[in-house]
Design a protein around this motif. Structure first.
Motif, short mmCIF file in Angstrom:
data_model
loop_
_atom_site.label_atom_id
_atom_site.label_comp_id
_atom_site.label_asym_id
_atom_site.label_seq_id
_atom_site.Cartn_x
_atom_site.Cartn_y
_atom_site.Cartn_z
N CYS A 18 39.30 -17.58 11.09
CA CYS A 18 38.47 -16.41 10.86
C CYS A 18 38.22 -16.40 9.40
O CYS A 18 39.28 -16.76 8.62
N PRO A 19 37.01 -16.37 8.98
CA PRO A 19 36.98 -16.44 7.43
C PRO A 19 37.39 -15.31 6.37
O PRO A 19 37.57 -15.54 5.44
N ASP A 20 37.84 -14.30 7.30
CA ASP A 20 38.37 -12.87 6.81
C ASP A 20 39.92 -13.15 6.36
O ASP A 20 40.49 -12.98 5.47
N CYS A 21 40.53 -13.20 7.39
CA CYS A 21 42.13 -13.29 7.45
C CYS A 21 42.58 -14.61 7.67
O CYS A 21 43.90 -14.80 7.38
N ARG A 29 42.80 -15.00 21.08
CA ARG A 29 42.83 -14.36 19.65
C ARG A 29 41.51 -14.11 19.25
O ARG A 29 41.27 -13.85 18.06
N MET A 30 40.30 -14.19 20.05
CA MET A 30 38.88 -14.04 19.56
C MET A 30 38.31 -13.20 20.86
O MET A 30 38.48 -13.56 22.09
N LEU A 31 37.39 -12.17 20.91
CA LEU A 31 36.56 -11.74 21.59
C LEU A 31 34.98 -12.34 21.62
O LEU A 31 34.68 -12.58 20.24
N VAL A 32 34.44 -12.83 22.68
CA VAL A 32 33.46 -13.40 22.51
C VAL A 32 32.34 -12.55 23.09
O VAL A 32 32.47 -12.13 24.33
N GLY A 33 31.24 -12.36 22.53
CA GLY A 33 30.31 -11.50 22.98
C GLY A 33 28.64 -11.88 22.78
O GLY A 33 28.44 -13.05 22.20
N HIS A 47 31.75 -13.77 17.62
CA HIS A 47 33.08 -14.05 17.81
C HIS A 47 34.01 -13.11 16.92
O HIS A 47 33.80 -13.31 15.81
N THR A 48 34.74 -12.23 17.59
CA THR A 48 35.65 -11.38 16.77
C THR A 48 36.87 -11.52 16.96
O THR A 48 37.47 -11.71 17.81
N CYS A 49 37.63 -11.66 15.47
CA CYS A 49 38.90 -11.94 15.31
C CYS A 49 39.78 -10.68 16.11
O CYS A 49 39.43 -9.59 15.62
N THR A 50 40.77 -10.98 16.76
CA THR A 50 41.54 -9.77 17.13
C THR A 50 42.49 -9.13 16.23
O THR A 50 43.43 -8.28 16.49
N ALA A 51 42.85 -10.19 14.97
CA ALA A 51 43.82 -9.89 14.15
C ALA A 51 43.19 -8.82 13.09
O ALA A 51 43.73 -7.87 12.73
N TRP A 53 39.53 -7.95 13.38
CA TRP A 53 38.27 -7.31 13.94
C TRP A 53 36.94 -7.51 12.97
O TRP A 53 36.02 -7.01 13.01
N TYR A 54 37.06 -8.82 12.29
CA TYR A 54 35.80 -9.31 11.75
C TYR A 54 35.15 -10.08 12.77
O TYR A 54 35.67 -10.72 13.53
N THR A 55 33.74 -9.88 12.47
CA THR A 55 32.86 -10.56 13.78
C THR A 55 32.05 -11.72 13.05
O THR A 55 31.33 -11.37 11.82
#
Length: 88
Positions: A18-21, A29-33, A47-51, A53-55
């Motif tokens: 994740c580029p944010d965290c 560890r991620m949701l794909v949509g 690709h959304t980080c579940t830690a 929520w950065y997409t």
């Protein structure tokens, strides 16, 4: 959407972190949509980080992009949020 040939068939590249965290992304560890875009006329893989929520959007979002839900509702997005390309 970009596909790569692998030994098992075709695979779509996905971000590793994740580029944010900076959490490692992978199974659980991620949701794909998918996000529909009426601005550029194509779909964006999400690709959304579940830690945190950065997409991450692939291909990345541009100024022309206007995301909408599958039922036609317009989505809102914060400028600068989730505009990273996948880092593969």
């Amino acid at each position: 959407m970009e596909l790569r040939r692998t030994r098992r068939g075709w695979a779509e590249p996905q971000p590793s972190h994740c580029p944010d965290c900076q959490e490692a992304l992978g199974g659980g560890r991620m949701l794909v949509g998918t996000a529909q875009c009426s601005g550029c006329g194509q779909s964006h893989r999400t690709h959304t980080c579940t830690a945190c929520w950065y997409t991450i959007y692939s291909p990345h979002l541009t100024d022309r992009c206007e995301l909408s839900a599958f039922d036609g509702r317009r989505s809102t997005r914060t400028l600068g949020q989730g505009t990273e390309d996948s880092d593969v």
